[in-house]
Design an enzyme around this catalytic site. Structure first.
Site, PDB file in Angstrom:
ATOM      1  N   CYS A 144      19.717  49.013  54.716  1.00  0.00           N
ATOM      2  CA  CYS A 144      20.101  47.579  54.609  1.00  0.00           C
ATOM      3  C   CYS A 144      20.383  46.776  56.055  1.00  0.00           C
ATOM      4  CB  CYS A 144      21.541  47.373  54.057  1.00  0.00           C
ATOM      5  SG  CYS A 144      21.163  48.176  52.149  1.00  0.00           S
ATOM      6  N   ASP A 145      21.196  47.705  56.905  1.00  0.00           N
ATOM      7  CA  ASP A 145      21.542  47.043  58.245  1.00  0.00           C
ATOM      8  C   ASP A 145      20.795  47.655  59.461  1.00  0.00           C
ATOM      9  OD1 ASP A 145      23.477  46.017  56.399  1.00  0.00           O
ATOM     10  OD2 ASP A 145      24.974  47.747  56.654  1.00  0.00           O
ATOM     11  N   CYS A 201      24.713  51.931  54.758  1.00  0.00           N
ATOM     12  CA  CYS A 201      23.329  51.943  54.397  1.00  0.00           C
ATOM     13  C   CYS A 201      22.116  51.586  55.555  1.00  0.00           C
ATOM     14  CB  CYS A 201      23.232  50.548  53.319  1.00  0.00           C
ATOM     15  SG  CYS A 201      21.650  50.243  52.680  1.00  0.00           S
TER      16      CYS A 201
END
Lengths: 102, 303
Positions: free
Chosen positions: B133-134, B130
């Protein structure tokens, strides 16, 4: 008890020097999975006396996140007696969270 | 006893629960991890009719609240098996055993992994599925994206805003993604295309990812790229192996069923990304949920 908000200023006192196992939830407001996990962490915090639940907002505490090598969130880190003993990445069930601190 | 047991609380499963409850049937939904499914990872949904923009988290929460307020029950238990006893079905979870009249399999799909030896151990230590997300954890660093579809291109574009350098590793010489997005990517100075190559090994240093080995598909030549992060965007894969006894799976592991969501076994239905279909989107998942629930209701009426 609600989850304790932890920063680099109180990390040692709240996490490393805690008198019981601590699960630290590294999260951010823009992270969907983190927001799914947060209520579960709060619920554990309210109902389980055997563990302490802390949360670190990685946007505010980038250095703390970096010190612990966080590169995916949500990340759960478990500390016992000041030592990092377990960790997990992603959303997991309530039982799996508690098992991390066993 | 619940009328309909739904396996999976993603958009398909929860929509099925809404339709079942509104048709006067009691729906029990099982979820192994978190309700909402894959959509929770999406920062902004902009293609759901009548909703201009909503986060995946808000969408999932609203859907969950809608289903539960109509009386659907959602239990956080992993379904291990489904047994067909004719007019009743037995659903076994990691916690208990339940009887019902009809089952809807809405198990969804998960991010496909590269299948490399140390991949799982490096999740959260450089390997991610992701980028949104990261990605911020790799600010100023060199990373790679594996894949050639829309997600891979979007990930690479997103990462190129923060990272020193982004390699995009693709096993073909052409991208499957939209032309406009690919053109945008080619315009980024810090993006390097690594084509006709597969990621064949993950290099680690002190328990963290430090590089990837890539192998040229045509020549077999191996080379190494030093990266701090690898974002895997090679699509999704279902996991329906526990249900092989009550459904036919295709070669990819998807449950074989048409738009009517019927599996071929009376009283067993399927909905959403786990079903064989062309388009796997939020809208088609919701559509399947409705079709499967109403098919299940008329099946129960016929008992």
């Amino acid at each position: 008890m609600a989850a304790t908000v932890v920063t680099s200023a109180n990390f040692e006192a709240e996490v490393l020097k805690a008198d019981k196992p601590v699960i630290v939830d590294f999260w951010a407001s823009w992270c969907g999975p983190c927001k799914m996990l947060s209520p579960v962490m709060e619920e554990i915090s309210e109902t389980e006396d055997s563990v302490k639940i802390c949360s670190v907002n990685v946007d505010d505490e980038m250095e703390l996140a970096s010190n612990y090598g966080i590169s995916s969130i949500p990340s759960l880190l478990v500390f016992k007696g000041g030592q990092l003993v377990n960790q997990s990445v992603g959303v997991i069930t309530r039982q799996a969270i508690l098992d991390l601190a066993r | 006893m619940a009328d309909i047991i739904i396996v999976g609380a993603g958009p398909a499963g929860l929509t099925a629960a809404i339709y079942a409850q509104r048709a006067g049937r009691k729906a029990l939904v099982f979820e192994a991890a978190v309700y909402g499914g894959q959509i929770v990872n999406t920062p902004e949904i902009e293609n759901y009719p009548a909703i201009k923009k909503i986060s995946g988290f808000e969408f999932a929460t609203a859907l969950y609240e809608q289903a539960t307020s109509l009386g659907a029950e959602v239990k956080m238990e992993r379904v291990i098996s489904v047994t067909d006893n004719g007019s009743s079905k037995t659903v076994k979870t990691d916690n208990s055993e339940y009887e019902c009249k009809a089952v809807i399999l809405a198990t969804g799909a998960k991010n496909r992994t590269l299948g490399l030896e140390n991949e799982k151990a490096l999740i959260g230590k450089g390997v991610s599925y992701c980028a949104t997300c990261d990605g911020m954890f790799f600010r100023g660093k060199t990373v790679a994206v594996a894949g050639g579809g829309n997600t891979a291109i979007e990930d690479a574009l997103f990462l190129s805003n923060y990272c020193e350098k982004v390699y995009i590793i693709h096993r073909r010489d052409r991208f499957r993604a939209h032309e406009a997005e690919v053109a945008k990517l080619k315009g980024r100075e810090n993006v390097e295309l690594v084509l006709n190559k597969n990621v064949t090994a993950l290099k680690e240093d002190g328990g963290r990812l430090c590089g990837v080995e890539v192998t040229d598909k045509l020549t077999g030549e191996k080379s190494e790229l030093a990266v701090a992060g690898l974002f895997v965007a090679i699509g999704q894969a279902p996991d329906n192996t526990p249900f092989e006894n009550v459904a036919t799976l295709d070669n990819g592991g998807y449950i074989v069923a048409g738009e009517d969501c019927k599996t071929g076994i009376a009283g067993i239905f399927t909905a959403g990304d786990c079903r064989t279909k062309q388009v796997r989107q939020l809208t088609t998942a919701a559509s399947d949920g409705a079709a499967a629930a109403l098919a299940a209701c008329s099946y129960i009426d016929s008992l």
